[in-house]
Design an enzyme around this catalytic site. Structure first.
Site, PDB file in Angstrom:
ATOM      1  N   CYS A  37      11.351   6.480   6.345  1.00 30.96           N
ATOM      2  CA  CYS A  37      11.513   5.028   6.213  1.00 30.96           C
ATOM      3  C   CYS A  37      12.981   4.611   6.271  1.00 30.96           C
ATOM      4  O   CYS A  37      13.286   3.505   6.698  1.00 30.96           O
ATOM      5  CB  CYS A  37      10.875   4.538   4.923  1.00 30.96           C
ATOM      6  SG  CYS A  37      11.502   5.392   3.471  1.00 30.96           S
ATOM      7  N   GLU A  63       7.168  -0.867  -1.419  1.00 30.90           N
ATOM      8  CA  GLU A  63       8.206  -0.060  -0.772  1.00 30.90           C
ATOM      9  C   GLU A  63       7.858  -0.040   0.711  1.00 30.90           C
ATOM     10  O   GLU A  63       6.999   0.727   1.145  1.00 30.90           O
ATOM     11  CB  GLU A  63       8.215   1.365  -1.359  1.00 30.90           C
ATOM     12  CG  GLU A  63       8.572   1.430  -2.833  1.00 30.90           C
ATOM     13  CD  GLU A  63      10.078   1.269  -3.080  1.00 30.90           C
ATOM     14  OE1 GLU A  63      10.873   1.487  -2.152  1.00 30.90           O
ATOM     15  OE2 GLU A  63      10.444   0.911  -4.213  1.00 30.90           O
TER      16      GLU A  63
HETATM   17  P1  NAD Z   1      -0.292   4.900   5.825  1.00 31.75           P
HETATM   18  O1  NAD Z   1      -1.009   4.551   7.087  1.00 31.75           O
HETATM   19  O2  NAD Z   1      -0.513   6.250   5.222  1.00 31.75           O
HETATM   20  O3  NAD Z   1      -0.651   3.744   4.776  1.00 31.75           O
HETATM   21  C1  NAD Z   1      -0.161   3.758   3.470  1.00 31.75           C
HETATM   22  C2  NAD Z   1      -1.320   3.652   2.496  1.00 31.75           C
HETATM   23  O4  NAD Z   1      -2.011   2.428   2.691  1.00 31.75           O
HETATM   24  C3  NAD Z   1      -2.344   4.767   2.636  1.00 31.75           C
HETATM   25  O5  NAD Z   1      -2.646   5.289   1.364  1.00 31.75           O
HETATM   26  C4  NAD Z   1      -3.516   4.073   3.278  1.00 31.75           C
HETATM   27  O6  NAD Z   1      -4.754   4.650   2.928  1.00 31.75           O
HETATM   28  C5  NAD Z   1      -3.405   2.670   2.764  1.00 31.75           C
HETATM   29  N1  NAD Z   1      -4.006   1.692   3.671  1.00 31.75           N
HETATM   30  C6  NAD Z   1      -3.974   1.700   5.021  1.00 31.75           C
HETATM   31  N2  NAD Z   1      -4.624   0.619   5.515  1.00 31.75           N
HETATM   32  C7  NAD Z   1      -5.091  -0.081   4.462  1.00 31.75           C
HETATM   33  C8  NAD Z   1      -5.828  -1.316   4.322  1.00 31.75           C
HETATM   34  N3  NAD Z   1      -6.236  -2.037   5.369  1.00 31.75           N
HETATM   35  N4  NAD Z   1      -6.097  -1.751   3.076  1.00 31.75           N
HETATM   36  C9  NAD Z   1      -5.709  -1.049   2.008  1.00 31.75           C
HETATM   37  N5  NAD Z   1      -5.003   0.112   2.091  1.00 31.75           N
HETATM   38  C10 NAD Z   1      -4.693   0.594   3.287  1.00 31.75           C
HETATM   39  O7  NAD Z   1       1.260   4.781   5.989  1.00 31.75           O
HETATM   40  P2  NAD Z   1       2.097   3.802   6.915  1.00 31.75           P
HETATM   41  O8  NAD Z   1       1.926   2.395   6.461  1.00 31.75           O
HETATM   42  O9  NAD Z   1       1.891   4.124   8.357  1.00 31.75           O
HETATM   43  O10 NAD Z   1       3.553   4.286   6.490  1.00 31.75           O
HETATM   44  C11 NAD Z   1       4.626   4.075   7.308  1.00 31.75           C
HETATM   45  C12 NAD Z   1       5.387   2.842   6.865  1.00 31.75           C
HETATM   46  O11 NAD Z   1       5.769   3.008   5.514  1.00 31.75           O
HETATM   47  C13 NAD Z   1       6.657   2.612   7.620  1.00 31.75           C
HETATM   48  O12 NAD Z   1       6.822   1.243   7.852  1.00 31.75           O
HETATM   49  C14 NAD Z   1       7.728   3.131   6.673  1.00 31.75           C
HETATM   50  O13 NAD Z   1       8.997   2.565   6.881  1.00 31.75           O
HETATM   51  C15 NAD Z   1       7.160   2.757   5.365  1.00 31.75           C
HETATM   52  N6  NAD Z   1       7.680   3.630   4.326  1.00 31.75           N
HETATM   53  C16 NAD Z   1       8.448   3.080   3.354  1.00 31.75           C
HETATM   54  C17 NAD Z   1       8.985   3.883   2.375  1.00 31.75           C
HETATM   55  C18 NAD Z   1       9.821   3.335   1.283  1.00 31.75           C
HETATM   56  O14 NAD Z   1      10.086   4.066   0.334  1.00 31.75           O
HETATM   57  N7  NAD Z   1      10.251   2.088   1.331  1.00 31.75           N
HETATM   58  C19 NAD Z   1       8.724   5.252   2.400  1.00 31.75           C
HETATM   59  C20 NAD Z   1       7.917   5.769   3.408  1.00 31.75           C
HETATM   60  C21 NAD Z   1       7.389   4.940   4.361  1.00 31.75           C
END
Ligand code: NAD
Length: 468
Positions: free
Chosen positions: A260, A226
């Site tokens: 998102c 997602e």
């Molecule tokens: P985040 O930084 O919290 O990362 C998400 C998860 O990935 C966390 O649990 C984190 O610990 C893990 N993570 C981070 N780096 C990692 C690595 N190198 N290896 C393994 N795991 C790792 O969240 P984010 O990515 O900043 O979230 C924002 C993004 O998510 C935006 O692009 C947003 O559009 C997208 N998003 C999508 C949806 C959807 O439903 N499609 C919903 C919310 C957010």
């Protein structure tokens, strides 16, 4: 058994930390015992989840306020209340969704009966982001439990209060070791991804999405991604501009733009933008007052790094309203940018903050071309009062979802699958789609032995000719 909580409860009653490896082992053992298969077991877990949400509403709302300064109304509408409705919908329909589906059998297999039987996958890993930290942890968890799986959940370390609250409350409420919570960041997630599970459900950005996909590939584990990206909003000359402006401002500035499916930018002709721009500025003032910093309804940016990133995107842009940044408070004002060049930095990446660029296009054809030339968005919004315009977007563009005259709301329709396409993700969930996603749809064929209808298939083939 379930202590009445306050915000303090969740943070002051630590549960012993579980390593990712141990969490997967425990979830595997519970699944292997077979207890998760009966529908009653699943309904019981959903009832416990519902009790967590209602009894610990104050704790969850306080954690969301700590992490993102979400107002209580916003926390209830977009997270806690949202989940209660989804749990209720799933409990109401689950037995029906799990019923095996009979399918016709060709005449040549006369006498056979065929059906598709949903069965649980096993252990599901859920890795969640920080922006809707309760909803995006628990919505996939409830779908996975409903489908009869056990879950290892990894909340985001960037929403630490919510992560703590869930790690404390889930084991207290949801029984039988159905959900194991692992807290932590990259190190813990990396360890978790190295363990073999049966499905990985990841919500977050595309860069980490690739890491998840690669790790899962080593075990041939199926993955749902997602992801995000830029979700455009096209405003047609036929649109009701007063309502459009209010809805765009609501959709963009909820959770300070860290959604998102927030409208990322607006496409419209110069004539429409001339009329729309003052309406947007007025809606910002109506909703958040002349100093949004003092509004209880306007949130904060999750981290200093994201404040700096957003401040950088504002450089050299013309602000119609907003533009202020207070790094100490992690505050970025609700901002509308006029005359934005499609080649500028703010149009190169997902904004994920309270900044709304207005981009001029000559006409409808150009707006469609603008969307089609870029990554397939998670959501595409069309504001119009013209069925031909709606239909053209429906037929000529591809996006995770298409919504007409209303941002964000499609996420709350439980029977609409939610997910992206292409760069915005793969796989979808919510309601029935979640139960389908977290199940294997096993084809089962039952054939009688007498009369032996397979006789025609047996060798030797020479005798077959004789038989015909
Ligand atoms: P985040 O930084 O919290 O990362 C998400 C998860 O990935 C966390 O649990 C984190 O610990 C893990 N993570 C981070 N780096 C990692 C690595 N190198 N290896 C393994 N795991 C790792 O969240 P984010 O990515 O900043 O979230 C924002 C993004 O998510 C935006 O692009 C947003 O559009 C997208 N998003 C999508 C949806 C959807 O439903 N499609 C919903 C919310 C957010």
């Amino acid at each position: 058994r379930h202590p009445v909580g306050s915000a303090g409860d969740a943070s002051s009653a630590p549960t012993p930390p579980v390593t990712p490896t141990e969490a997967v082992r425990r979830a595997r053992a519970v699944f292997a015992s077979g207890v998760t298969r009966p529908v009653d077991w699943r309904l019981a877990r959903l009832a416990e989840l519902r009790r967590l949400l209602t009894e610990q509403e104050d704790v969850l709302c306080a954690a969301l306020h700590d992490d993102l300064r979400k107002s209580r109304t916003e926390a209830m509408v977009t997270e806690v209340g949202f989940l209660v409705r989804e749990v209720d919908h799933t409990r109401r329909h689950l037995a029906g969704w799990l019923r095996p589906r009979r399918v016709p059998v060709p005449l040549t297999l006369g006498g056979g009966r065929a059906s598709v039987v949903p069965e649980p996958l096993g252990v599901v890993t859920v890795i969640a982001p920080w922006n809707y930290p309760v909803q995006l942890c628990l919505s996939p968890v409830l779908g996975a439990l409903a489908a009869g799986n056990t879950v290892v959940l990894k909340p985001s370390e960037l929403a630490p209060a919510t992560s703590r609250a869930l790690a404390t409350l889930l084991p207290r409420y949801v029984g039988e070791g159905a959900v194991q919570v692992v807290e932590g960041g990259v190190a813990e997630t990396t360890e978790l991804l190295s363990r073999r599970v049966d499905h990985v459900f990841y919500t977050g950005n595309g860069t980490v999405g690739r890491v998840v996909l690669e790790a899962a590939a080593r075990h041939l584990t199926p993955v749902t991604l997602e992801l995000g990206g830029k979700s455009p909003a096209y405003v047609d000359p036929s649109a009701d501009l007063a309502v459009t402006a209010r809805r765009l401002v609501w959709g963009k500035f909820t959770n300070a733009g860290q959604t998102c499916i927030a409208p990322d930018y607006v496409l419209a002709t110069p004539a429409v933008l001339d009329r729309l721009t003052p309406l947007l500025a007025r809606a910002v003032e109506d909703f958040f007052g002349d100093d949004p910093r003092r509004s209880d309804d306007f949130g904060r940016i999750v981290s200093d790094r994201h404040v700096q990133r957003l401040a950088g995107l504002l450089e050299g842009q013309r602000c119609v309203t907003g533009g202020g940044v207070d790094a100490a408070e992690r505050y970025v004002a609700p901002t509308v940018l006029a005359d934005v060049d499609p080649a500028s930095a703010v149009m190169a990446e997902e904004i994920f903050g309270p900044v709304l660029p207005l981009v001029a296009v000559p006409d409808l054809d150009a707006a469609i071309a603008f969307v089609v030339e870029r990554d397939k968005p998670l959501a595409l919004y069309v504001f119009a009062d013209d069925p031909l315009v709606e239909r053209r977007f429906e037929r000529e563009t591809s996006s995770g979802a298409l919504a007409v005259n209303m941002p964000l709301a499609h996420v709350a329709v439980p029977d609409l699958p939610f997910g992206g396409v292409g760069a915005s993700g793969t796989g979808s969930y919510h309601g029935r789609a979640s139960v389908e996603l977290f199940s294997h749809h096993k084809p089962v064929l039952r054939q009688r032995t007498r009369p032996d209808t397979a006789a025609l298939l047996y060798p030797p083939s020479r005798s077959l000719r004789a038989r015909l």
